[in-house]
Design a protein around this motif. Structure first.
Motif, PDB file in Angstrom:
ATOM      1  N   ASN A   1     -31.474 -35.917  40.692  1.00  0.00           N
ATOM      2  CA  ASN A   1     -31.669 -36.787  41.851  1.00  0.00           C
ATOM      3  C   ASN A   1     -31.433 -35.979  43.118  1.00  0.00           C
ATOM      4  OD1 ASN A   1     -30.303 -39.057  39.722  1.00  0.00           O
ATOM      5  ND2 ASN A   1     -32.165 -39.611  40.789  1.00  0.00           N
ATOM      6  N   ALA A   2     -32.490 -35.799  43.892  1.00  0.00           N
ATOM      7  CA  ALA A   2     -32.443 -34.918  45.055  1.00  0.00           C
ATOM      8  C   ALA A   2     -32.263 -35.714  46.344  1.00  0.00           C
ATOM      9  CB  ALA A   2     -33.712 -34.075  45.123  1.00  0.00           C
ATOM     10  N   GLY A   3     -31.346 -36.663  46.369  1.00  0.00           N
ATOM     11  CA  GLY A   3     -31.051 -37.383  47.601  1.00  0.00           C
ATOM     12  C   GLY A   3     -32.202 -38.254  48.063  1.00  0.00           C
ATOM     13  N   LYS A   4     -32.591 -38.093  49.324  1.00  0.00           N
ATOM     14  CA  LYS A   4     -33.625 -38.923  49.922  1.00  0.00           C
ATOM     15  C   LYS A   4     -34.786 -38.071  50.415  1.00  0.00           C
ATOM     16  CE  LYS A   4     -30.248 -42.329  51.598  1.00  0.00           C
ATOM     17  NZ  LYS A   4     -29.697 -43.010  52.807  1.00  0.00           N
ATOM     18  N   SER A   5     -35.958 -38.694  50.441  1.00  0.00           N
ATOM     19  CA  SER A   5     -37.124 -38.026  51.013  1.00  0.00           C
ATOM     20  C   SER A   5     -37.992 -39.064  51.708  1.00  0.00           C
ATOM     21  CB  SER A   5     -37.938 -37.291  49.936  1.00  0.00           C
ATOM     22  OG  SER A   5     -38.517 -38.209  49.036  1.00  0.00           O
ATOM     23  N   ILE A   6     -38.923 -38.566  52.501  1.00  0.00           N
ATOM     24  CA  ILE A   6     -39.866 -39.410  53.224  1.00  0.00           C
ATOM     25  C   ILE A   6     -41.269 -38.884  52.977  1.00  0.00           C
ATOM     26  CG2 ILE A   6     -40.691 -40.101  55.515  1.00  0.00           C
ATOM     27  CD1 ILE A   6     -37.810 -40.012  56.477  1.00  0.00           C
ATOM     28  N   SER A   7     -42.185 -39.784  52.703  1.00  0.00           N
ATOM     29  CA  SER A   7     -43.585 -39.408  52.529  1.00  0.00           C
ATOM     30  C   SER A   7     -44.431 -40.311  53.415  1.00  0.00           C
ATOM     31  CB  SER A   7     -44.005 -39.558  51.062  1.00  0.00           C
ATOM     32  OG  SER A   7     -45.355 -39.187  50.876  1.00  0.00           O
ATOM     33  N   TRP A   8     -45.251 -39.704  54.230  1.00  0.00           N
ATOM     34  CA  TRP A   8     -46.157 -40.492  55.054  1.00  0.00           C
ATOM     35  C   TRP A   8     -47.516 -39.809  55.076  1.00  0.00           C
ATOM     36  CZ3 TRP A   8     -48.341 -38.006  59.200  1.00  0.00           C
ATOM     37  CH2 TRP A   8     -47.671 -36.902  59.730  1.00  0.00           C
ATOM     38  N   GLY A   9     -48.539 -40.605  55.367  1.00  0.00           N
ATOM     39  CA  GLY A   9     -49.859 -40.002  55.356  1.00  0.00           C
ATOM     40  C   GLY A   9     -50.964 -40.979  55.688  1.00  0.00           C
ATOM     41  N   PHE A  10     -52.172 -40.501  55.494  1.00  0.00           N
ATOM     42  CA  PHE A  10     -53.386 -41.234  55.859  1.00  0.00           C
ATOM     43  C   PHE A  10     -54.430 -40.987  54.782  1.00  0.00           C
ATOM     44  CE2 PHE A  10     -57.642 -41.015  57.794  1.00  0.00           C
ATOM     45  CZ  PHE A  10     -57.762 -42.324  58.265  1.00  0.00           C
ATOM     46  N   GLU A  11     -55.206 -42.015  54.452  1.00  0.00           N
ATOM     47  CA  GLU A  11     -56.270 -41.899  53.454  1.00  0.00           C
ATOM     48  C   GLU A  11     -57.559 -42.504  53.988  1.00  0.00           C
ATOM     49  OE1 GLU A  11     -53.051 -42.572  49.833  1.00  0.00           O
ATOM     50  OE2 GLU A  11     -54.435 -44.176  50.429  1.00  0.00           O
ATOM     51  N   ALA A  12     -58.643 -41.826  53.728  1.00  0.00           N
ATOM     52  CA  ALA A  12     -59.966 -42.333  54.115  1.00  0.00           C
ATOM     53  C   ALA A  12     -60.948 -42.040  52.989  1.00  0.00           C
ATOM     54  CB  ALA A  12     -60.440 -41.686  55.415  1.00  0.00           C
ATOM     55  N   ALA A  13     -61.682 -43.053  52.584  1.00  0.00           N
ATOM     56  CA  ALA A  13     -62.702 -42.890  51.548  1.00  0.00           C
ATOM     57  C   ALA A  13     -63.980 -43.576  52.012  1.00  0.00           C
ATOM     58  CB  ALA A  13     -62.237 -43.479  50.226  1.00  0.00           C
ATOM     59  N   LEU A  14     -65.075 -42.851  51.982  1.00  0.00           N
ATOM     60  CA  LEU A  14     -66.378 -43.366  52.388  1.00  0.00           C
ATOM     61  C   LEU A  14     -67.346 -43.207  51.233  1.00  0.00           C
ATOM     62  CD1 LEU A  14     -66.627 -41.609  55.881  1.00  0.00           C
ATOM     63  CD2 LEU A  14     -65.774 -43.915  55.423  1.00  0.00           C
ATOM     64  N   ARG A  15     -68.221 -44.169  51.071  1.00  0.00           N
ATOM     65  CA  ARG A  15     -69.291 -44.048  50.081  1.00  0.00           C
ATOM     66  C   ARG A  15     -70.484 -44.855  50.562  1.00  0.00           C
ATOM     67  NH1 ARG A  15     -67.962 -47.530  44.743  1.00  0.00           N
ATOM     68  NH2 ARG A  15     -70.096 -46.821  44.361  1.00  0.00           N
TER      69      ARG A  15
END
Length: 815
Positions: free
Chosen positions: A649-663
């Motif tokens: 267990n490596a304490g705490k982390s944060i993940s943030w991001g953006f996703e875009a999908a076009l078809r």
């Protein structure tokens, strides 16, 4: 035009039937629509609408009341034609076309690591769940399977714990086989490629009568591999796999349907083709282990789906039995030196049961309530063998100590008798040599058996409430209980045979560990979402907050390290005689604390949109998210010696991001295309480690194994040919890319951003299609995995090179 209208109308009737009739709700309804028509899909009790492109694969979901792009989540859906066009045969190839999703093809099929939005796992419990024809796969070892005869694949990103429970913290994958009720005939696939890549698949779909249908399918796949072990001369990554599956769907009454599935697969492969990595060039050498690692797996997944359709509700029951028997043999140092090797044999039996009830009434409130339970029996035999180059270091160390002690004793006696120091040392050394000298031989082994059963039960509810004609609220809550247990029966012995001036003596140092531990964990997993329809074409925006978690457990990989540490700490006690290292209850309590790790928990905050543009010729799916992870589970090399990986267990982390999908489609639907991009920034917030009595902080460092950027694009152009046996020719190209990927917590070495280019040409006849394909056209050099190991006594960097350029030819026949 009449034919086109009939086709569209038939599709709408079929889709509506999945919501309002007692038809076969567990089936997948596939309708091919004329490409010039826009199909409007609607549920009778929903005001929002979904527009799809040229092919619609409708799946009845026992849990969700809304269609996929109506739900407040980020998702991707692939149909059978898209899967065939890309050439997907497993999840690792599918992942390349989904933003923020990676499944590196490294190691072996045992290693089924997946990462979505910075959440993932290399060992122990998974972070992404998989459902195959409605059956949840409970063991991570079963995830990396050959996928074939698939009608549809859904990838849901972000925590799905409210409806699907533990180990869906990063997301969920749902795979659906072709339904024999709506698809009949025989399919045959034959493929051959470079390095003697060979593939054969055959499937038959038929109806016994109007109420009963069946399918039976089988496959074989193999390759001579791409890399050769320079020490053994063997191919380091060749494989053979085969399997078969069957499905029986029957309508027992007007209201009750049954769907039975069974899928067996076998694989035998040379595995873990790791070579020493040059950090300056980022290129690994060819594999050079003195023992060729390999992996063998037998696996069976079965399921029984029952569906009862009443006027006001639908009741679903899914029962499964899952079996796994595998064996991994690994050279643990991956070097030409003969240091250590191990075996790991797993025998798993698991059962799952899920009941879900969902209302069918028209109105503003659609709801589903369910109960889920599973039990997994898992026995693991994992002996570790310490070989001559490892035990030789111990022997040399003990021999040196003994020799110096005897030499000093004899020298001191001669000096006391009046002999000069230098002369005394020479005389003592000569006397020792004349008497037979001193030699020491050490022999070590660490057999181990672990039983790690798991029990899980969950109860959940989700409501979708139409607040207005355009605004829908999603409210869900699950209570999840998980009990994990480990019973370990392992020991280590070090037999030291000393030959001292003609006299021989063998002393044995032994450490026996036999005990059991268990932990209980419970979680409340809420979900709150809002969806707002913004136009008449079904486009919508959404916001959601939800919680997910990954189960805790025990690191059985650590025991060889613990035992080896105990032997080294007590090796001096074996100088005078055999010795058994004692253990108290306090010792076992400390071991339990050392090998256990806590559940990982995360909160996901997300906003997004599903937009239909240009008269349904383009879909856009957008999402931005912020995730907070507590008790981050991280795979690291085990303990002092690094004999395998363990979870911490490596304490705490944060993940943030953006996703875009076009078809979309263009030029009267002759051109179909898609593109996607994902930005993932996963960093440690609180993670400190102590090494050599020095505390190291990784705060702000990137979480390893997570690519910051994932991108993909593909396009197919169809050329119709009239008046010829050839009906059409399709020319396609694609590119997938990812990076940068850090390989350790300190972020000291990494894989830079890289891209892979592919192309294909299809020639289509009435019932036959021919495909010429090429992957990694530019022969890009990249590493799928890298790590450092101290098993040899010094830090060595190792990596697996990605697959080089490939080309092949496929034949597909339907009759």
């Amino acid at each position: 035009m009449a034919k086109r209208t009939i086709c569209v109308a038939a599709a709408i009737i079929c889709i509506t039937a999945t919501q309002t009739s007692a038809a076969t709700f567990n089936n997948i309804i596939i309708e091919k629509l004329n490409s010039e028509s826009a199909l409007e899909l609607s549920e009778t009790n929903d005001t929002s609408k979904i527009y799809n492109l040229d092919e619609v694969v409708v799946v009845s979901q026992p849990k969700e009341a809304l269609l996929l792009r109506q739900q407040p989540l980020s998702s991707a859906m692939f149909t059978s034609s898209e899967i065939n066009s890309i050439g997907i045969t497993d999840l690792s190839s599918l992942a390349c076309y989904v933003p923020s999703f990676v499944m590196p093809a490294y190691g072996s099929r045992l290693t089924s690591s997946m990462y979505i939005r910075g959440i993932g796992s290399r060992v122990n419990n998974p972070a992404i769940g998989i459902y195959l024809d409605g059956v949840p796969l409970v063991n991570k070892t079963a995830f990396n399977i050959h996928t074939y005869q698939i009608a549809r694949a859904d990838i849901l990103r972000g925590p799905q714990g409210t409806l699907y429970g533990m180990n869906t913290e990063g997301g969920l994958i749902r795979l659906y086989s072709k339904d024999p009720m709506t698809y009949q005939g025989t399919d045959l696939h034959i493929g051959i490629g470079t390095h003697f890549q060979r593939d054969i698949e055959a499937a038959h779909f038929g109806k016994i009568n109007n109420n009963t249908a069946f399918s039976i399918a089988g496959f074989y796949s193999g390759s001579n591999g791409f890399f050769r072990n320079t020490t053994t001369g063997e191919r380091a990554d060749n494989y053979n796999e085969a399997g078969g599956k069957m499905r029986l769907t029957t309508k027992l009454t007007n209201r009750l349907t049954a769907d039975i599935t069974a899928d067996y697969q076998y694989v035998r492969q040379n595995a873990f083709p790791y070579g020493q990595l040059n950090l300056e060039t980022n290129r690994p050498d060819a594999p050079s282990a003195n023992r060729q690692s390999n992996y063998t797996r037998n696996m069976l997944n079965t399921g029984l789906n029952l569906k009862y359709q009443a006027e006001r509700f639908t009741l679903n029951s899914t029962t499964s039995y899952q079996f796994l028997d595998d064996c991994m043999k690994m050279d643990q140092d991956y070097l030409a030196a003969d240091l250590m090797h191990m075996e790991q044999r797993q025998l798993m039996n698991a059962i799952t049961q899920e009941l879900t009830i969902r209302n069918n009434t028209h109105g503003k409130w659609k709801r589903a309530t369910g109960l889920y339970g599973s039990y997994q029996w898992l026995r693991t035999d994992a002996p570790v063998f310490f070989d001559k180059d490892f035990t030789g270091r111990i022997s040399d160390g003990i021999q040196t100590v003994m020799y110096n002690a005897i030499l000093k004793s004899m020298t001191d006696k001669m000096v006391a008798a009046g002999m000069p120091q230098t002369a005394a040392e020479k005389a003592a050394a000569a006397a020792i040599e004349k008497a037979g000298g001193i030699s020491v031989d050490a022999n070590m082994k660490v057999p181990a058996t672990f039983n790690t059963p798991q029990f899980n039960i969950g109860v959940y509810h989700e409501s979708n409430i139409n607040i207005t004609d355009k605004l829908t609220a999603t409210l869900g809550l699950r209570y999840d209980y998980n009990r994990v247990k480990v019973h370990y029966d392992t020991y280590a012995t070090m037999a030291i045979t000393a030959n001292v001036m003609g006299q021989s003596m063998t002393n044995t140092l032994t450490s026996v560990l036999n005990n059991a531990s268990h932990d209980n964990y419970s979680q409340l997993l809420p979900k709150v979402g809002l969806s707002y329809t913004i136009d008449s074409k079904g486009s919508n925006v959404y916001a959601t907050i939800c919680k997910g978690y990954r189960a805790g457990g025990y690191n059985i990989q650590m025991f060889s390290d613990i035992l080896q540490h105990e032997l080294n700490e007590n090796n001096n006690k074996a100088m005078t005689g055999s010795y058994d290292i004692p253990h108290t209850q306090a010792d076992y309590d400390e071991i339990s604390n050392t090998i256990s790790y806590k559940p990982e928990e995360s909160w996901n905050y997300e906003v997004g949109a599903h937009i239909n543009l240009f008269d349904n010729k383009m879909h856009a799916d957008l999402a931005a998210y912020y995730m907070q992870i507590r008790n981050q589970q991280l795979s690291v090399m085990a303990g002092e010696y690094g004999f395998g990986r363990m979870m911490v267990n490596a304490g705490k982390s944060i993940s943030w991001g953006f996703e875009a999908a076009l078809r979309g489609s263009a030029f009267n639907n002759y051109l179909s295309w898609s593109a996607g991009y994902g930005l993932t920034r996963a960093t440690f917030k609180e993670y400190n480690e102590t090494s050599d009595n020095t505390e190291i902080s990784y705060n702000g460092k990137r979480v390893p194994f997570i690519p910051m950027h994932t991108a993909n694009a593909r396009a197919d152009y169809k050329i119709k040919i009239n008046g010829s046996a050839i009906k059409s020719v399709v020319i396609g190209a694609d590119v997938t890319a990812q990076g940068r990927i850090y390989w350790n917590e300190a972020n000291t070495y990494s894989q830079p951003f890289y891209a892979l280019v592919g192309a294909h040409t299809d020639v289509n006849f009435s019932d036959v299609s021919l495909k010429l394909w090429c992957r990694n056209l530019t022969d890009t050099h990249y590493n799928t995995f890298a790590f450092d190991s101290s098993a040899s006594g010094q830090t060595v960097y190792l990596a697996q090179r990605g697959t080089p350029i490939q080309a092949g030819f496929d034949i597909n026949i339907h009759f």
